[in-house]
Design an enzyme around this catalytic site. Structure first.
Site, PDB file in Angstrom:
ATOM      1  N   HIS A   1       0.833  -1.207   0.000  1.00 47.88           N
ATOM      2  CA  HIS A   1       0.000   0.000   0.000  1.00 47.88           C
ATOM      3  C   HIS A   1       0.867   1.257   0.000  1.00 47.88           C
ATOM      4  CE1 HIS A   1      -3.095  -2.800   1.358  1.00 47.88           C
ATOM      5  NE2 HIS A   1      -4.001  -1.852   1.218  1.00 47.88           N
TER       6      HIS A   1
ATOM      7  N   ASN B   1       8.130  -4.417   3.540  1.00 43.32           N
ATOM      8  CA  ASN B   1       6.708  -4.069   3.692  1.00 43.32           C
ATOM      9  C   ASN B   1       6.161  -4.472   5.061  1.00 43.32           C
ATOM     10  OD1 ASN B   1       4.034  -3.271   2.888  1.00 43.32           O
ATOM     11  ND2 ASN B   1       3.568  -5.389   2.346  1.00 43.32           N
TER      12      ASN B   1
END
Lengths: 330, 330
Positions: free
Chosen positions: A173, A205
């Site tokens: 994201h 991440n």
């Protein structure tokens, strides 16, 4: 030049030393002088505002530029004015300090982005965070959300879930899901693939990048307003004395794997003072104990590398702090 | 699939075989079926036109989107409506069949472009050619013209002559100088560095690419109207079973050296029939006897790789010829 050393350290972590040659000659010695001239690059915005003098900076202006998330790709014969579905002030708040660029804009309920059709990842994603927005809402379950294609993008330029499958990369994201806890819809929209870029999972991440996101939410909890612009970088490396940009592309649609990611943060505290923090992280597994301040990087380096200008409506010298290290916890 | 073979041949010339994996599954068997759905991607244009219903497609519409060449970079406080200085119909004629994209547009007297601030080269350059425009005008001397920086671009994102110096690459025109012989100013503007990308000199810019430019001018001489869109590509190559985009960047401002260039040409003959020709050439020294038709490539391959849509206002099936080989001379 402490901040330049930091970005070098950041870029070299994990063994892949990235050239930042074009920064060296231009980084000022004092951090407070590192900011570029505060000029607006939103020519299109300025010129269109002249088209509607009654609405110099109102929501109508931005609706002219953006597609709302639910708008499927359509032919010119079908399209006219496209309704913007987010709350009237959401986009206005996000772009209060300027547009990074005006290409392929998409507006969602609680974030907006510019989409890079060549690389099938965002150019940048812009968020406006407040204490309320990041407060945990027990009724909204992230685990039930699914990544979806952006149907407002032509199929030729659209990233798909299939592109990411078995690629070895996470669907990372840019606007973090946990930044948008006001409604199911607001969080669900962060799972649109136009808000996603391939990220190394373990060590990045799920670790170092996640720590940076958590730190930004901590900032949002303790301050009045936080403005965050996040996106990919494709930085060059030296090879036999020459500089080359090199990055993997995944899937049938050749989704680009960025070499680095940036996050530029403007914090407005409860006294109305503005602080700037700008980060660059290499897209690789990083040591788990690395503090976020190791990734502080001069704003002008990010602006040059990304081809963008950030928060250009804030006059030079306004920030009371620039890239000051966060508390030791982070 | 003759055209796919051709593009493979083109991509492999010079020893560097470029992956075109994402095309393979999508190229239709018949050339006449190779075109993608003819849809408009100019959302911004459509939505803004609604802002001025009296001027659905008039010059005012385009003036809202473009900066004229002589407009220096300025702050938001200084800018309002920016005068467009080219002849009233010039931009209208160029975009008759659609906008490839709406990012960082610049309009010049006789061509327009979208500038890639990250790579310091154009995304695309659009020209409208006629027999008159390409007729030699003895009074205009190309040798007296000089390459100049684009002062409408922020200094962080601007290519300079110094970037090209000693790089080993030519300053390659996208809108060719010899396509704009109507006035000294029209030709001189093609020397603006926003219209330029690094090209291999010997064997490419001065040879194979020059042959393609000459061929397009020959088309312009023999037909009523020719619309040309030209730009860079950054195509991936396989390395250990994975695909990587890799390209050199030159100079202090990291001007990107494209791996390939495209040229998409729409020819309107004197009977009003439309023909499409689309080309991809690798940016490398090519055998001097290679004919231009070796570089014909499916339009959808170029659209996917460039992140663009070309001439999308022309309905599917309109072209009476698509990528038919030119006469043997070329």
């Amino acid at each position: 030049m402490p901040s330049f050393q930091r970005i070098c350290t950041a870029a070299c972590l994990g063994g892949s030393c990235i050239s930042l040659g074009f920064i060296i000659g231009r980084v000022s010695k004092k951090e407070t002088n590192e900011l570029p001239p505060r000029q607006s690059h939103a020519e299109n915005v300025e010129t269109v505002s002249a088209c509607n003098p009654l609405s110099k900076a109102g929501p109508n202006l931005y609706s002219l530029f953006t597609l709302s998330a639910a708008t499927p790709y359509r032919t010119s014969a079908e399209s006219s004015v496209i309704p913007v579905q987010q709350p009237a002030n959401a986009v206005q708040n996000m772009v209060k300090y300027g547009f990074p660029s005006t290409d392929n804009l998409r507006s969602y309920e609680d974030f907006m982005l510019s989409y890079d059709r060549r690389n099938r990842v965002p150019n940048w994603v812009l968020e406006h965070l407040t204490p309320e927005k990041v407060t945990v809402n027990e009724g909204i379950e992230r685990s039930k959300m699914q990544f979806v294609e952006d149907e407002s993008v032509h199929a030729f330029h659209r990233a798909t879930n299939k592109d990411y499958k078995n690629s070895g990369y996470d669907r990372g994201h840019m606007a973090a899901a946990a930044n948008h806890r006001q409604s199911h819809n607001a969080m669900a929209q962060t799972f649109t693939l136009s808000n996603i870029a391939p990220q190394v999972g373990q060590g990045f991440n799920r670790d170092a990048w996640n720590n940076l996101e958590k730190y930004v939410r901590a900032l949002a909890r303790k301050n009045k307003n936080v403005y965050v612009c996040t996106g990919p970088l494709f930085l060059p490396q030296y090879e036999n004395g020459k500089l080359f940009v090199k990055y993997e592309v995944i899937g049938q649609n050749h989704v680009a794997v960025p070499t680095h990611f940036f996050k530029v943060v403007v914090v407005e505290n409860t006294s109305g003072q503005l602080e700037l923090q700008s980060y660059v992280m290499p897209n690789q597994a990083l040591p788990l104990d690395t503090k976020v301040h190791h990734f502080l990087a001069p704003l002008d380096m990010i602006e040059r590398a990304a081809g963008l200008n950030f928060f250009q409506n804030i006059p030079k010298g306004t920030f009371h702090k620039v890239n000051s290290p966060p508390p030791i916890k982070y």
